[in-house]
Design an enzyme around this catalytic site. Structure first.
Site, PDB file in Angstrom:
ATOM      1  N   ASP A  38       0.830  -1.230   0.000  1.00 28.84           N
ATOM      2  CA  ASP A  38       0.000   0.000   0.000  1.00 28.84           C
ATOM      3  C   ASP A  38       0.855   1.267   0.000  1.00 28.84           C
ATOM      4  O   ASP A  38       0.607   2.175  -0.786  1.00 28.84           O
ATOM      5  CB  ASP A  38      -1.052  -0.005   1.127  1.00 28.84           C
ATOM      6  CG  ASP A  38      -0.495  -0.138   2.533  1.00 28.84           C
ATOM      7  OD1 ASP A  38       0.729  -0.390   2.675  1.00 28.84           O
ATOM      8  OD2 ASP A  38      -1.280   0.024   3.487  1.00 28.84           O
ATOM      9  N   ASP A 183      -7.180  -0.653   5.073  1.00 25.78           N
ATOM     10  CA  ASP A 183      -8.107  -1.163   6.087  1.00 25.78           C
ATOM     11  C   ASP A 183      -9.462  -0.480   5.988  1.00 25.78           C
ATOM     12  O   ASP A 183     -10.513  -1.112   6.052  1.00 25.78           O
ATOM     13  CB  ASP A 183      -7.526  -0.940   7.494  1.00 25.78           C
ATOM     14  CG  ASP A 183      -6.206  -1.664   7.679  1.00 25.78           C
ATOM     15  OD1 ASP A 183      -5.812  -2.424   6.774  1.00 25.78           O
ATOM     16  OD2 ASP A 183      -5.572  -1.454   8.729  1.00 25.78           O
TER      17      ASP A 183
HETATM   18 MG    MG Z   1      -5.203  -1.202  12.902  1.00 26.82          MG
END
Ligand code: MG
Ligand code: ADP
Length: 393
Positions: A38, A183
């Site tokens: 990422d 995330d």
């Molecule tokens: Mg985390």
């Protein structure tokens, strides 16, 4: 899930009295493949899981933000006018950091804050069944549930990509963790039996069918319940090596390199930097290969990419541990389709793709291997690709 909502309402009532205006929830995630890519502008392929954080929330008549969590004692409160990255510490930095990031965005967009009709204070009560610190991103689950709740209560109308960016901003600027956007993207954009292909350069996402249900296969998470004190330093030094490698190769980020560039990298870079670079370059390719294989042939053929990803993290990126290696090798020996460590490394969890019929036996054999090695018993459980953040009621 109804039980979590029930607990959320009760927890809200016990701290703030009465009933909330609404309940919102957001899932944790596992990364199927694409590790440490990422921050190199590369590709990742996470899935939202069937473990969620719920926030029960109610707007207030004043400008106070109050937040409680069933995982921590007490209530943390701060006035909207006093929100700043430096004023927030501990677990409350996650939910209130999101409130800060969203109030900034509302101000920039000329929203209610800037227009002089102040956003209301809010009472927030968090409950969760995402284990914290196990590499399943309990932090993004908190951020995304709170972001969705505040977006509704404050009437901001931000899209999910923007909410993901604000969750990341909170984690980077308020919590102080230099994490990417994977995330939050998974937690906000997940769909049942789908993974999210994330291009960290363009920030474009694609929902890709996993076909796990049809193939009667699924994922086991093997939480080794270990974490190593050098994890933060290890993460920072891997980032530095990637930056050094990109600079020496004359590119802005390692995303610009492909497998054909590796011979030149081998000639130019020192051995360690080369191996760091090779992990990123080959991992990006494995993400694309995994997605292509899922589209054409289904999950039975992606095991080799998961296995190769683990070898690359173990030998080239050097972020695995003996416990993670054992989790992976014993899953493979017990007949898993494929297995790899997942998350940042230096402890945490591995995943194994297993046929439904084999899941019990694979879990059993991993547990036996750990006992034989004298390691702490791992926590092994199945996860299912699930819907992203949503309003529950
Ligand atoms: Mg985390
Ligand atoms: P991970 O995201 O992998 O679970 P992190 O270290 O990024 O691990 O985030 C864990 C932290 O997030 C916890 O220590 C806590 O501060 C915060 N957090 C997670 N879940 C909750 C929750 N339900 N309530 C309050 N804070 C939480």
């Amino acid at each position: 899930m109804n039980e979590l909502l029930q607990r959320g309402s009760e927890h809200f009532a016990s701290h703030f009295g009465g009933t909330p205006d609404g309940l919102w929830s957001a899932p944790g995630r596992v990364n199927l493949i694409g590790e440490h890519t990422d921050y190199n502008d590369g590709f990742a392929f996470p899935i939202a899981i069937d473990k969620r954080t719920t926030v029960a929330a109610r707007a207030r008549a004043d400008r106070l933000l109050r937040v409680a969590s069933s995982s921590f004692p007490g209530v943390v409160e701060v006035c909207l006018d006093d929100l700043s990255p430096d004023a927030l510490t501990g677990w409350a930095a996650y939910p209130l950091g999101v409130a800060w990031a969203m109030s900034q965005a509302a101000g920039r967009a000329g929203g209610s804050a800037a227009a002089g009709s102040p956003m209301a204070g809010v009472d927030l009560a968090l409950t969760s069944d995402v284990p914290a610190g196990a590499g399943l991103s309990s932090s993004a689950a908190v951020e995304c549930a709170v972001a969705l709740a505040l977006d509704d209560l404050w009437g901001l109308g931000l899209d999910r990509q923007e909410l993901a960016r604000l969750g990341q901003l909170a984690e980077n600027k308020v919590v102080g963790a230099p994490t990417g956007i994977m995330d939050q993207s998974a937690s906000l954009l997940g769909e049942p039996d789908h993974g999210i292909l994330l291009d960290c350069q363009s920030l474009q996402t694609q929902s890709v069918p996993l076909g796990f249900a049809h193939a009667r296969a699924g994922l086991l998470v093997i939480d080794t319940r270990t974490s190593h004190s050098h994890a933060d330093g290890g993460y920072a030094s891997r980032r530095r090596s990637c930056e050094d490698g990109a600079r020496s190769m004359g590119v802005g980020s390692l995303r610009a390199l492909g497998p054909d560039d590796l011979p030149r990298a081998a000639a130019l870079l020192d051995d360690q930097t080369f191996r760091r670079v090779r992990h990123i370059v080959t991992e990006n390719q494995r993400v694309l290969d995994t997605v292509a294989a899922l589209r054409t042939s289904g999950p039975a053929v992606i095991g080799t990419f998961l296995n190769e990803s683990h070898v690359s993290m173990r030998d080239d990126f050097e972020i695995s541990t003996p416990e993670l290696d054992l989790a992976v090798s014993s899953a493979q020996e017990a007949g898993a389709v494929g297995a790899r460590m997942t998350g940042g490394g230096f402890g945490g969890a591995a995943i194994a793709l297993v046929r439904d019929d084999d899941a019990g036996r694979v879990a059993e054999e991993i547990a036996v291997s750990f006992a034989r090695a004298g390691y702490t018993a791992p926590h092994i459980f199945p996860v299912t690709a699930s819907e992203g953040a949503r309003r529950e009621r």
